[in-house]
Design an enzyme around this catalytic site. Structure first.
Site, PDB file in Angstrom:
ATOM      1  N   VAL A  56       0.805  -1.217   0.000  1.00 14.12           N
ATOM      2  CA  VAL A  56       0.000   0.000   0.000  1.00 14.12           C
ATOM      3  C   VAL A  56       0.843   1.274   0.000  1.00 14.12           C
ATOM      4  O   VAL A  56       0.294   2.372  -0.137  1.00 14.12           O
ATOM      5  CB  VAL A  56      -0.987   0.027   1.196  1.00 14.12           C
ATOM      6  CG1 VAL A  56      -1.923  -1.177   1.137  1.00 14.12           C
ATOM      7  CG2 VAL A  56      -0.247   0.094   2.521  1.00 14.12           C
ATOM      8  N   TYR A 140       2.248   4.155  16.310  1.00 10.66           N
ATOM      9  CA  TYR A 140       1.056   3.437  15.851  1.00 10.66           C
ATOM     10  C   TYR A 140      -0.205   4.166  16.305  1.00 10.66           C
ATOM     11  O   TYR A 140      -1.126   4.395  15.519  1.00 10.66           O
ATOM     12  CB  TYR A 140       1.084   2.011  16.394  1.00 10.66           C
ATOM     13  CG  TYR A 140      -0.147   1.196  16.089  1.00 10.66           C
ATOM     14  CD1 TYR A 140      -0.276   0.550  14.862  1.00 10.66           C
ATOM     15  CD2 TYR A 140      -1.171   1.053  17.021  1.00 10.66           C
ATOM     16  CE1 TYR A 140      -1.405  -0.216  14.577  1.00 10.66           C
ATOM     17  CE2 TYR A 140      -2.290   0.293  16.753  1.00 10.66           C
ATOM     18  CZ  TYR A 140      -2.408  -0.334  15.529  1.00 10.66           C
ATOM     19  OH  TYR A 140      -3.535  -1.082  15.249  1.00 10.66           O
ATOM     20  N   VAL A 173      -6.532  -7.434  19.898  1.00 14.74           N
ATOM     21  CA  VAL A 173      -6.811  -8.634  19.112  1.00 14.74           C
ATOM     22  C   VAL A 173      -5.578  -9.538  19.141  1.00 14.74           C
ATOM     23  O   VAL A 173      -4.437  -9.061  19.173  1.00 14.74           O
ATOM     24  CB  VAL A 173      -7.172  -8.266  17.657  1.00 14.74           C
ATOM     25  CG1 VAL A 173      -7.594  -9.503  16.869  1.00 14.74           C
ATOM     26  CG2 VAL A 173      -8.290  -7.221  17.644  1.00 14.74           C
TER      27      VAL A 173
END
Length: 242
Positions: A56, A140, A173
């Site tokens: 990306v 992040y 997660v």
């Protein structure tokens, strides 16, 4: 979007973690075509899956991928990086923004013609760290806050073109990023279910796991969300009048 059955879905970062679970869940829900995009895409056993090589951060690869996709109903911007840092390294910060923010924007813009034709949806996998940054992964967290802001701006601008834009606000997660921590984590599979459930319910902001769900109601019914809707409405009215 009532269902993704028979729809064409593209998922970036599809070779592991949440991305891999999203591919499996899209197939389980009857998607007609799943474009599984990644820097190193996995081979596909299901004939409905088309692997796409897509970094990306590479404009050339983004253009090449867009040329391979004739029609598209759902774009899931899931690719991302997370490195532990203290916000003192500008190169690390730039790396996070290149993938987690500019990558999302570049991929969305490249596939906008297909999404506009289908009246499709953009789904950006953000994080609840956009609301509450974690100093352990400061770059992040900062990039996810920016990605959430970009998602809100895209929602306002693309809505006039018939394209819906959704933010996914995940909690912790069980992925490579958190594997070394003995803390409660949602499974990628359950998060994938929550993401597509939210999309099919047309939720603008999707909170797909128990940790994220704690702030769902206060966000959706809060002043900040009301202000976003108001400002978005003003922007759409200004564009319509121009």
């Amino acid at each position: 979007m009532a269902t993704i059955a028979d729809r064409a879905v593209l998922i970036t970062g599809s070779n592991r973690g949440i991305g891999r679970a999203l591919v499996a869940e899209a197939l389980r829900r009857g998607a007609g075509r799943v474009y599984a995009a990644a820097r190193q895409p996995l081979p596909a056993d299901d004939p409905r899956v088309t692997p796409l090589t897509l970094d990306v951060t590479s404009p050339e690869q983004i253009r090449a991928a867009a040329e391979q996709v004739g029609s598209l109903d759902v774009l899931v911007n899931n690719a991302g990086i997370a490195r532990y840092d203290d916000l003192g390294d500008s190169e690390v910060l730039q790396e996070h923004f290149a993938v987690n923010v500019l990558g999302v924007l570049g991929v969305t813009q490249a596939f906008l013609p297909q999404l506009t034709r289908s009246g499709g949806a953009v789904v950006n996998n953000v994080s609840i760290l956009a609301f509450a940054p974690l100093p352990l992964i400061a770059s992040y967290s900062a990039s996810k806050a920016a990605a959430f802001s970009v998602t809100q701006s895209l929602r306002s601008s693309l809505g006039t073109q018939g394209v819906s834009v959704h933010a996914v606000l995940t909690g912790t997660v069980d992925t490579d990023m958190t594997r070394g921590f003995d803390i409660p984590k949602a499974s990628p599979e359950s998060v994938a279910v929550g993401i597509f459930d939210g999309l099919e319910k047309d939720e603008e902001d999707i909170f797909p796991d128990e940790e994220a769900a704690v702030i769902a109601d206060s966000w959706r019914n809060g002043t900040a969300k009301a202000y976003e809707r108001e400002r978005s409405g003003l922007a759409r009215a200004a564009r319509a009048a121009a």
